[in-house]
Design a protein around this motif. Structure first.
Motif, PDB file in Angstrom:
ATOM      1  N   SER A 131       4.802   7.263  18.923  1.00  0.00           N
ATOM      2  CA  SER A 131       4.609   8.396  19.827  1.00  0.00           C
ATOM      3  C   SER A 131       3.701   9.462  19.223  1.00  0.00           C
ATOM      4  N   GLN A 132       3.432   9.397  17.909  1.00  0.00           N
ATOM      5  CA  GLN A 132       2.516  10.344  17.255  1.00  0.00           C
ATOM      6  C   GLN A 132       1.092   9.766  17.155  1.00  0.00           C
ATOM      7  N   ASN A 133       0.845   8.705  17.910  1.00  0.00           N
ATOM      8  CA  ASN A 133      -0.460   8.020  17.895  1.00  0.00           C
ATOM      9  C   ASN A 133      -0.765   7.405  16.529  1.00  0.00           C
ATOM     10  N   GLU A 134       0.279   7.101  15.816  1.00  0.00           N
ATOM     11  CA  GLU A 134       0.122   6.415  14.534  1.00  0.00           C
ATOM     12  C   GLU A 134       0.259   4.917  14.788  1.00  0.00           C
ATOM     13  N   VAL A 135      -0.565   4.120  14.139  1.00  0.00           N
ATOM     14  CA  VAL A 135      -0.532   2.666  14.291  1.00  0.00           C
ATOM     15  C   VAL A 135       0.008   2.056  13.009  1.00  0.00           C
ATOM     16  N   ILE A 136       1.103   1.302  13.169  1.00  0.00           N
ATOM     17  CA  ILE A 136       1.732   0.611  12.041  1.00  0.00           C
ATOM     18  C   ILE A 136       1.221  -0.824  12.057  1.00  0.00           C
ATOM     19  N   ARG A 137       0.618  -1.251  10.951  1.00  0.00           N
ATOM     20  CA  ARG A 137      -0.014  -2.568  10.898  1.00  0.00           C
ATOM     21  C   ARG A 137       0.714  -3.474   9.914  1.00  0.00           C
ATOM     22  N   ILE A 138       0.428  -4.759   9.994  1.00  0.00           N
ATOM     23  CA  ILE A 138       1.067  -5.748   9.122  1.00  0.00           C
ATOM     24  C   ILE A 138       0.765  -5.481   7.665  1.00  0.00           C
ATOM     25  N   SER A 139      -0.471  -5.037   7.424  1.00  0.00           N
ATOM     26  CA  SER A 139      -0.886  -4.795   6.045  1.00  0.00           C
ATOM     27  C   SER A 139      -0.143  -3.636   5.394  1.00  0.00           C
ATOM     28  N   GLY A 140       0.567  -2.848   6.194  1.00  0.00           N
ATOM     29  CA  GLY A 140       1.278  -1.694   5.670  1.00  0.00           C
ATOM     30  C   GLY A 140       0.443  -0.446   5.609  1.00  0.00           C
ATOM     31  N   LYS A 141      -0.847  -0.578   5.945  1.00  0.00           N
ATOM     32  CA  LYS A 141      -1.742   0.578   5.926  1.00  0.00           C
ATOM     33  C   LYS A 141      -1.767   1.197   7.318  1.00  0.00           C
ATOM     34  N   ASP A 142      -1.027   2.276   7.489  1.00  0.00           N
ATOM     35  CA  ASP A 142      -0.937   2.926   8.796  1.00  0.00           C
ATOM     36  C   ASP A 142      -2.220   3.709   9.083  1.00  0.00           C
ATOM     37  N   ILE A 143      -2.564   3.807  10.377  1.00  0.00           N
ATOM     38  CA  ILE A 143      -3.806   4.458  10.789  1.00  0.00           C
ATOM     39  C   ILE A 143      -3.505   5.467  11.881  1.00  0.00           C
ATOM     40  N   ASP A 144      -4.151   6.604  11.775  1.00  0.00           N
ATOM     41  CA  ASP A 144      -4.064   7.597  12.844  1.00  0.00           C
ATOM     42  C   ASP A 144      -5.045   7.172  13.944  1.00  0.00           C
ATOM     43  N   ALA A 145      -4.549   6.827  15.126  1.00  0.00           N
ATOM     44  CA  ALA A 145      -5.373   6.296  16.218  1.00  0.00           C
ATOM     45  C   ALA A 145      -5.777   7.356  17.223  1.00  0.00           C
TER      46      ALA A 145
END
Length: 471
Positions: free
Chosen positions: A109-123
């Motif tokens: 809900s904060q526009n954060e993307v959680i990825r498999i690699s563990g490196k989260d990205i602000d989308a």
């Protein structure tokens, strides 16, 4: 008697032969049209079948992908684990292993993307949780890639819910090119072009000609035929099913289109194939049929003209020569007398105009017969232009007669005056006379009256120039 019987037998045999050839030709033509229509319909069915297979294949991939996302979403919802936990990462890895077209991630809900690699990205600026929440479970339009801005992705979103509230979305990412690569059926030997167009915007989402993220532009096509609606663009945006034929201006090829709506999203599948590949399988049959019908047509035409030549050609030529004046091309005295014999009773409203050329003898003596012939041809041309070749006759060396059906004598005299003026513009002169038929006057009577008026006018002319009129 025997010769006449032979002629009748030959004529009937030729007629029977022509009828038989005509029947064969008509039957062959009907057969060719039937086969062409049948093969065309089969080609349309094949085109639709290929389009259906493409839709089935692509929609099958998306459905399998969505079902896997739903399953993982349910597991995450029921596990109670944090979205950043190793357990959730393991679930995403299960999806990644089992999915053959996508990579999984979670949008919070904060526009954060959680990825498999563990490196989260602000989308932020690329993905918006609130907009995704409005649409719910859906397949997106083209969106920018999180790492490579020039790359466009298509994402399939499934909500993750806890306590009846959507807390995040799990989504699978794929690219237009990977969808084309994953499509299994080989269409028309690789010559078919698969396109998926978003109906809301008219944009290419997926395209075999790399037109992704551009608008479908019908102005690049010359529409030749369409099965539904008026335009291809209208049918695509309205989710219609059908066929179209158009010339592509960029390649100058005639393309066959099959367009069908997709159910996985508000998309339209369009399969386009060059005409030569649509009918490639049946082209040898078409060529053979065309050669057959052409050979029959040529044979029939040759034979027909041969029959015409040997049976009527000579007779028509003789009849024409017998009834046509060789110098002027008008009907001659033979034809004139035939006309008079068949119209002995005067016809009310018929006008007879009698012409006699003035000065022909003098012109022949001073300038030669070629000049005299040119004079006659010019005068004949002017008279026939007004009264018509079928109504104008040369009945003597310098005499012409014309007929017209006209009840108004003044109208005929007005036309006659125009003819005389045109002749005088050529520096020639004719004497003329006109008489109108009435129910009680025979044709020969009005001809005689017109001739008498002509002689009076001729006498006036010669007196006006101070010469004696020739008889």
């Amino acid at each position: 008697m025997w010769k006449r019987a032979q002629e009748r037998f030959r004529t009937r045999s030729l007629i029977a032969t022509l009828i038989l050839m005509l029947i064969v030709f008509l039957y062959s033509t009907v057969y060719v049209v039937y086969v062409k229509n049948y093969t065309r319909d089969q080609s349309y069915l094949e085109l639709k079948k290929s389009t259906d297979e493409a839709i089935s294949s692509i929609e099958g991939e998306f459905r399998a992908d969505r079902n896997m996302l739903r399953l993982i979403s349910k597991i995450i919802s029921e596990s109670g684990e944090s979205l950043h936990s190793l357990g959730v990462t393991r679930y995403l890895n299960i999806y990644y292993v089992n999915s053959n077209i996508s990579e999984a991630a979670i949008l919070t809900s904060q526009n954060e993307v959680i990825r498999i690699s563990g490196k989260d990205i602000d989308a932020t600026g690329i993905l918006d949780f609130d907009l995704v929440l409005e649409k719910g479970e859906h397949i997106s339009t083209l969106q920018r890639d999180l790492e490579i801005p020039s790359l466009l992705d298509i994402r399939s979103f499934v909500p993750i819910r806890k306590e009846d509230k959507t807390i995040a979305f799990i989504y699978g990412t794929t690219t237009p090119s990977s969808i084309i690569d994953a499509w299994a059926p080989e269409v028309y030997g690789g010559h078919g072009i698969i396109s998926i167009i978003e109906r809301d915007t008219g944009k290419f989402l997926i395209d075999g000609q790399n037109r992704v993220n551009t608008f479908f532009d019908e102005s690049t096509l010359k529409l030749l035929a369409i099965s539904t609606g008026k335009t291809l663009d209208e049918n695509i945006k309205n989710g219609k099913s059908g066929y179209a034929i158009a010339r592509d201006y960029s390649t100058n090829e005639i393309m066959y289109y099959c367009y069908l709506p997709m159910t996985i999203a508000n998309w339209e599948m369009v399969l386009s194939v060059p005409e030569k590949y649509v009918f490639e399988a049946v082209r040898p049959m078409h060529i053979g049929l065309y050669l057959l019908i052409a050979a029959e047509a040529i044979s029939l035409i040759i034979y027909f003209f041969y029959i015409i030549h040997i049976t009527t050609g000579s007779l028509k030529g003789m009849e024409r020569r017998a009834n046509m004046d060789a110098l002027t091309g008008l009907q001659n005295r033979n034809r004139y007398e035939y006309f008079c014999q068949h119209l002995q009773q005067g016809t009310d409203g018929m006008a007879c105009i009698y012409f006699d050329v003035n000065g022909l003898h003098e012109l022949n003596n001073t300038q030669g017969h070629v000049a005299g012939d040119n004079m006659l041809k010019t005068i004949a041309s002017i008279i026939s232009a007004e009264f018509g070749e079928n109504n104008t006759y040369r009945i003597g060396g310098d005499e012409f007669v014309a007929f017209r059906y006209e009840r108004d004598e003044q109208a005929v005299r007005k036309d006659l005056r125009r003819v005389l003026d045109d002749i005088e513009k050529e520096n020639y002169h004719v004497a003329s006379g006109l008489a109108m038929a009435t129910p009680d006057k025979k044709l020969l009577t009005i001809i005689k009256l017109a001739e008498e008026e002509m002689y009076r006018n001729k006498e006036i002319y010669y007196k006006s120039i101070g010469k004696e009129m020739r008889g």
